[in-house]
Design a protein around this motif. Structure first.
Motif, PDB file in Angstrom:
ATOM      1  N   UNK A  37      17.269  10.573 -36.204  1.00 47.63           N
ATOM      2  CA  UNK A  37      17.907  11.464 -37.364  1.00 47.63           C
ATOM      3  C   UNK A  37      17.487  12.752 -37.346  1.00 47.63           C
ATOM      4  N   UNK A  38      18.368  13.733 -37.910  1.00 47.29           N
ATOM      5  CA  UNK A  38      17.648  15.111 -38.209  1.00 47.29           C
ATOM      6  C   UNK A  38      17.471  15.125 -39.699  1.00 47.29           C
ATOM      7  N   UNK A  39      16.399  15.234 -40.149  1.00 47.10           N
ATOM      8  CA  UNK A  39      16.156  15.135 -41.443  1.00 47.10           C
ATOM      9  C   UNK A  39      15.556  16.377 -42.093  1.00 47.10           C
ATOM     10  N   UNK A  40      16.011  16.935 -43.096  1.00 43.49           N
ATOM     11  CA  UNK A  40      15.787  18.057 -43.729  1.00 43.49           C
ATOM     12  C   UNK A  40      15.316  17.906 -45.233  1.00 43.49           C
ATOM     13  N   UNK A  41      14.217  18.441 -45.504  1.00 43.90           N
ATOM     14  CA  UNK A  41      13.557  18.324 -46.871  1.00 43.90           C
ATOM     15  C   UNK A  41      13.512  19.931 -47.425  1.00 43.90           C
ATOM     16  N   UNK A 157      18.671  21.299 -31.165  1.00 36.92           N
ATOM     17  CA  UNK A 157      18.701  19.939 -31.654  1.00 36.92           C
ATOM     18  C   UNK A 157      20.100  18.992 -31.243  1.00 36.92           C
ATOM     19  N   UNK A 158      21.105  19.794 -31.358  1.00 38.98           N
ATOM     20  CA  UNK A 158      22.385  19.152 -30.714  1.00 38.98           C
ATOM     21  C   UNK A 158      22.421  18.761 -29.272  1.00 38.98           C
ATOM     22  N   UNK A 159      21.992  19.396 -28.503  1.00 40.23           N
ATOM     23  CA  UNK A 159      22.015  19.207 -27.164  1.00 40.23           C
ATOM     24  C   UNK A 159      20.786  18.524 -26.416  1.00 40.23           C
ATOM     25  N   UNK A 160      19.716  18.915 -26.783  1.00 39.67           N
ATOM     26  CA  UNK A 160      18.381  18.487 -26.073  1.00 39.67           C
ATOM     27  C   UNK A 160      17.738  17.188 -26.864  1.00 39.67           C
ATOM     28  N   UNK A 161      17.674  17.074 -28.185  1.00 41.18           N
ATOM     29  CA  UNK A 161      16.849  16.030 -28.752  1.00 41.18           C
ATOM     30  C   UNK A 161      17.441  14.616 -28.225  1.00 41.18           C
ATOM     31  N   UNK A 162      16.470  13.920 -27.727  1.00 38.56           N
ATOM     32  CA  UNK A 162      16.688  12.538 -27.168  1.00 38.56           C
ATOM     33  C   UNK A 162      17.347  11.626 -28.132  1.00 38.56           C
ATOM     34  N   UNK A 163      18.349  10.778 -27.959  1.00 37.69           N
ATOM     35  CA  UNK A 163      18.967  10.021 -29.041  1.00 37.69           C
ATOM     36  C   UNK A 163      18.313   9.255 -29.926  1.00 37.69           C
ATOM     37  N   UNK A 164      16.935   8.920 -29.622  1.00 41.35           N
ATOM     38  CA  UNK A 164      16.285   7.894 -30.799  1.00 41.35           C
ATOM     39  C   UNK A 164      15.035   8.724 -31.359  1.00 41.35           C
ATOM     40  N   UNK A 165      15.098   9.899 -31.146  1.00 46.44           N
ATOM     41  CA  UNK A 165      14.017  10.715 -31.685  1.00 46.44           C
ATOM     42  C   UNK A 165      14.490  11.335 -33.085  1.00 46.44           C
ATOM     43  N   UNK A 166      13.426  11.227 -33.990  1.00 49.38           N
ATOM     44  CA  UNK A 166      13.818  11.672 -35.479  1.00 49.38           C
ATOM     45  C   UNK A 166      12.841  13.111 -35.435  1.00 49.38           C
ATOM     46  N   UNK A 167      13.436  14.098 -36.191  1.00 49.55           N
ATOM     47  CA  UNK A 167      12.947  15.325 -36.343  1.00 49.55           C
ATOM     48  C   UNK A 167      13.332  15.709 -37.640  1.00 49.55           C
ATOM     49  N   UNK A 168      12.072  16.111 -38.351  1.00 45.38           N
ATOM     50  CA  UNK A 168      11.929  16.199 -39.946  1.00 45.38           C
ATOM     51  C   UNK A 168      11.693  17.573 -39.880  1.00 45.38           C
TER      52      UNK A 168
END
Length: 207
Positions: A37-41, A157-168
């Protein structure tokens, strides 16, 4: 109230909860996929970084490798940094790249250089598929002051983030472009804060 009426109320409550559980189970049966997931706080209220570090601690508890890149508060001696570096460095990499808020450094070129260095480290960590969660603490502040290019970050984030990596990604005033690609966005609302009553930031609460 008689025992019979008590039982009737208990029965009604049990039936209501059973109905809710059946509806919830039906919804949960349709949720099977996993995704990084891409998570924004964001928002003016307190708790953005705290929530991000809570997720880091959950990963640590599950034995999931994680990493933190701090974009602004790198000069601070924080409790979360002490805890992670002192006890969980084998599960969480911690990089304090910032030198303080922009009004503290008063040097835009230095702030931009620190933000760029933080983003380069962040890309390296996110690209590593063994790292399950990467917290980019206060990156929204760096984006707000245009120290970083939001289009570059969104594309990465769209093109290079691995499919199961979460980024906050934390920090107030999150860019709309970032909110648009995020899977989870939470806005912390400021209702009341002790700073406005003359109380300074305190260990264990603010840092």
């Amino acid at each position: 109230m008689t025992p019979d009426s008590d039982q009737t109320e208990d029965d009604r409550h049990a039936a209501k909860m059973a109905k809710k559980k059946a509806a919830r189970d039906k919804i949960m049966a349709t949720k099977q996929g996993e995704k990084g997931l891409i998570i924004v706080h964001t928002g003016a209220g307190k708790g953005k970084s705290s929530s991000g570090f809570g997720m880091v601690l959950r990963c640590i508890a599950h034995g999931m490798p994680s990493a933190v890149v701090q974009f602004i508060k790198g000069a601070w001696d924080t409790g979360e940094r002490r805890l992670i570096e002192g006890h969980f460095a084998h599960l969480c990499q911690f990089y304090a790249m910032g030198e303080g808020f922009t009004w503290e450094t008063q040097d835009r070129a230095r702030d931009i250089a620190a933000a760029r260095a933080g983003w380069e480290k962040a890309k390296e960590l996110i690209r590593n598929p063994d790292i399950r969660l990467v917290l980019l603490d206060e990156i929204n502040i760096a984006l707000r002051y245009d120290y970083l290019d939001v289009a570059e970050i969104v594309t990465f984030l769209r093109e290079e983030k691995p499919p199961l990596t979460h980024v906050v990604l934390t920090g107030r005033n999150a860019k709309e472009e970032l909110i648009a690609i995020a899977d989870l966005v939470t806005e912390m609302t400021l209702v009341k804060h002790p700073f406005r009553s003359g109380i300074k930031a305190q260990p264990g609460v603010e840092f």
